[in-house]
Design an enzyme around this catalytic site. Structure first.
Site, short mmCIF file in Angstrom:
data_model
loop_
_atom_site.label_atom_id
_atom_site.label_comp_id
_atom_site.label_asym_id
_atom_site.label_seq_id
_atom_site.Cartn_x
_atom_site.Cartn_y
_atom_site.Cartn_z
N CYS A 8 0.81 -1.21 0.00
CA CYS A 8 0.00 0.00 0.00
C CYS A 8 0.84 1.26 0.00
O CYS A 8 2.02 1.24 0.31
CB CYS A 8 -0.86 0.08 1.26
SG CYS A 8 -1.88 -1.34 1.57
N GLY A 34 0.51 -0.03 -5.10
CA GLY A 34 -0.76 -0.74 -5.00
C GLY A 34 -1.70 -0.33 -6.11
O GLY A 34 -1.98 0.86 -6.28
N ASN A 108 -0.59 1.46 5.85
CA ASN A 108 0.34 0.66 5.05
C ASN A 108 1.11 -0.26 6.00
O ASN A 108 1.66 0.20 6.99
CB ASN A 108 1.32 1.60 4.31
CG ASN A 108 2.43 0.86 3.59
OD1 ASN A 108 3.53 1.37 3.44
ND2 ASN A 108 2.17 -0.35 3.13
N GLY A 109 1.14 -1.54 5.65
CA GLY A 109 1.85 -2.50 6.50
C GLY A 109 0.92 -3.61 6.92
O GLY A 109 -0.24 -3.63 6.52
N TYR A 253 13.53 -3.53 -4.01
CA TYR A 253 12.54 -3.61 -5.10
C TYR A 253 11.41 -2.59 -5.01
O TYR A 253 11.03 -1.99 -6.00
CB TYR A 253 11.93 -5.01 -5.14
CG TYR A 253 10.76 -5.11 -6.10
CD1 TYR A 253 10.98 -5.35 -7.45
CD2 TYR A 253 9.44 -4.94 -5.66
CE1 TYR A 253 9.91 -5.41 -8.35
CE2 TYR A 253 8.38 -5.00 -6.55
CZ TYR A 253 8.61 -5.24 -7.89
OH TYR A 253 7.58 -5.30 -8.77
P1 AMP Z 1 9.66 -14.84 -9.93
O1 AMP Z 1 9.31 -15.10 -11.33
O2 AMP Z 1 8.61 -15.34 -8.98
O3 AMP Z 1 11.03 -15.36 -9.56
O4 AMP Z 1 9.67 -13.26 -9.72
C1 AMP Z 1 10.85 -12.53 -9.85
C2 AMP Z 1 10.54 -11.16 -10.37
O5 AMP Z 1 9.51 -10.56 -9.55
C3 AMP Z 1 11.74 -10.23 -10.32
O6 AMP Z 1 11.87 -9.63 -11.60
C4 AMP Z 1 11.40 -9.21 -9.26
O7 AMP Z 1 11.79 -7.90 -9.65
C5 AMP Z 1 9.91 -9.27 -9.14
N1 AMP Z 1 9.44 -9.14 -7.76
C6 AMP Z 1 10.04 -9.49 -6.62
N2 AMP Z 1 9.28 -9.22 -5.56
C7 AMP Z 1 8.13 -8.69 -6.02
C8 AMP Z 1 6.95 -8.19 -5.42
N3 AMP Z 1 6.76 -8.19 -4.10
N4 AMP Z 1 5.98 -7.73 -6.22
C9 AMP Z 1 6.15 -7.74 -7.56
N5 AMP Z 1 7.25 -8.16 -8.18
C10 AMP Z 1 8.23 -8.64 -7.43
#
Ligand code: AMP
Length: 459
Positions: A8, A34, A108-109, A253
């Site tokens: 959020c 979000g 948020n949280g 990220y």
């Molecule tokens: P995966 O395919 O599950 O290994 O997702 C890895 C990708 O998801 C990477 O490119 C990350 O930048 C991205 N990523 C990591 N954490 C999140 C998150 N909480 N929400 C959205 N994207 C994420």
């Protein structure tokens, strides 16, 4: 405990003739935090005016709604969550009429003991509409014997364990408070007004201040309640100082690179992660390619440190949402192809280093590497600008359950095989902490395998 995945953004504004529009812009800048739903509540002559809906900020607030959101103070929220159910009921800000007037709240949280508190409240007669933990705050405040809202918060917030950066609007005050460990960011800014004065703004991320021309003043401290009313700005602590647990994933990220989070610019910290990664895991190659957009600053750092040229070898289609948050696995895996296209003329016959911020399930990296190979790359080295993602987050970042995380099931060599890279290396925890200049400041890195900083109340 049910395991919510909440992500959020919150925003607050006081003393601004265009409070509704400022909230709109403040949320617009924080849309990356979000995309499922959003809402704004303003206050005019002691009455709250609200509008909320499912969708993006730009869709939920057409001009006629912005015109309706009159008043000089307001709060707003945007939310992404995988909780399902009645998404509109859970859309924030939540509003209620309490004994001392209207109250709106946005959060948020993730509060880890919220189920216990809800059960307790329900047993004593409280009626809940939604399934989110923010509603518990309202009930706790409503039930507090104290008359003054600040006293209510001081007394009740301490019962919540976990992550909460909250903005709250009464009929005469904007209030903001942050949990004693400060998991999620929350900053104060001043926006100059034509009359020479300034309005006060609160945001999860400082990129919201840039858009509306506000100046960053300071972060709200962990365990601090900050409020503004006609007598000015005030602050009080509701918790004794504890070791902070700033969320490291905000830097890895989640936050926008143009935000300053926990006192440091995110772009700079990500570049630093890339530099450490290059020093710790050197490799010879023809080019460094970021996974856009998440890997870009780290790839620049990697390229600068290693001297290997940086190239946009993968082009991203910006007109689709985050692949990660598509509802089903089939769409999610299809999404990578829609989203990312490797430039074969650049890559063919070359040795490449691909830089991304994290591997979660491994699906994205596996698909990207297959695409890069199909585009003719000779060698594909994967470098991740964070340690292996080992555990799910209970404090408000959307990570899958721990048993779905590839680094929880496989060794680095096995992950390398799974994603199909010629080599794979991650940033060390030391490199990560140095990149955010952690020093003595405590960070939560539970997703990377360090102990959870609170009890999880999982029974
Ligand atoms: P995966 O395919 O599950 O290994 O997702 C890895 C990708 O998801 C990477 O490119 C990350 O930048 C991205 N990523 C990591 N954490 C999140 C998150 N909480 N929400 C959205 N994207 C994420």
């Amino acid at each position: 405990m049910k395991h919510w995945h909440e992500e959020c953004a919150v925003f607050g504004v006081y003393g601004d003739p265009e409070a509704g529009r400022m909230a709109y812009l403040g949320l617009y800048a924080q849309q990356h935090r979000g995309q499922e739903s959003t809402g704004i509540v303003t206050c005019k002559n002691g009455k709250h005016i609200h509008h909320k809906g499912l969708g993006l900020v730009g869709e939920v607030f057409p001009e006629e709604e912005l015109v309706r959101l009159k008043g000089e103070m307001g709060i707003g929220h945007c939310r992404y969550s995988t909780t399902g159910g009645n998404a509109l009921t859970n859309t924030q800000p939540l509003t209620a009429q309490l004994f001392n007037g209207p109250v709106a709240i946005a959060h948020n949280g993730n509060v880890v003991n919220s189920d216990r508190i809800r059960d307790e409240l329900k047993k004593s007669g409280a009626i809940f509409q939604g399934t989110n933990d923010t509603e518990s705050f309202l009930h706790l405040i409503a039930r507090s014997p104290k008359q003054d809202i600040i006293e209510c918060i001081k007394e009740e917030a301490i019962r919540m364990d976990g992550a909460y950066s909250v903005v709250l609007l009464t009929q005469d005050k904007l209030v903001a408070f942050r949990d004693p460990k400060g998991f999620r960011p929350l900053s104060i800014g001043h926006r100059p007004l034509d009359d020479g004065g300034h309005s006060v703004v609160i945001a999860s991320e400082t990129c919201a201040f840039d858009l509306i021309g506000a100046k960053f003043v300071r972060d709200i401290e962990p365990g601090e309640i900050f409020w503004v009313d006609e007598t000015g700005e005030h602050s009080v602590r509701f918790a004794t100082e504890q070791k902070s647990a700033f969320c490291i994933f905000e830097h890895v990220y989640f936050s926008r690179p143009d935000s300053k989070v926990f006192g440091i610019g995110v772009y700079e910290s990500r570049k630093e992660m890339g530099r450490y990664l290059a020093r710790e895991n050197p490799i010879s190659a023809d080019m460094v390619i970021p996974v856009p957009d998440s890997g870009v600053p780290a790839a620049i750092g990697y390229s600068e440190e290693s001297g290997i040229p940086f190239e946009f070898g993968i082009i991203r289609n910006h007109y689709i949402g985050r692949t990660f948050i598509q509802p089903s696995q089939s769409i999610r895996s299809f999404g990578v192809k829609i989203k990312l296209n490797p430039q074969s003329e650049l890559i063919r016959g070359k040795d490449v280093v691909i830089v991304d911020d994290s591997i979660v399930r491994g699906t994205t990296s596996r698909k990207i590497i297959a695409l890069i190979r199909a585009a003719g790359a000779r060698k594909v080295h994967m470098r991740i600008a964070a340690p292996p993602t080992k555990a799910s987050c209970y404090y408000g970042v959307d990570t899958p359950e721990t048993d779905q995380l590839i680094a929880n099931q496989k060794s680095v060599d096995e992950i390398c095989q799974f994603v199909g890279a010629d080599s794979l290396a991650y940033l060390s925890m030391e490199g990560l902490m140095s990149s955010v200049q952690a020093g003595e400041r405590g960070f939560c890195a539970a997703c990377f395998g360090t102990p959870y900083p609170t009890e999880l109340y999982l029974d």
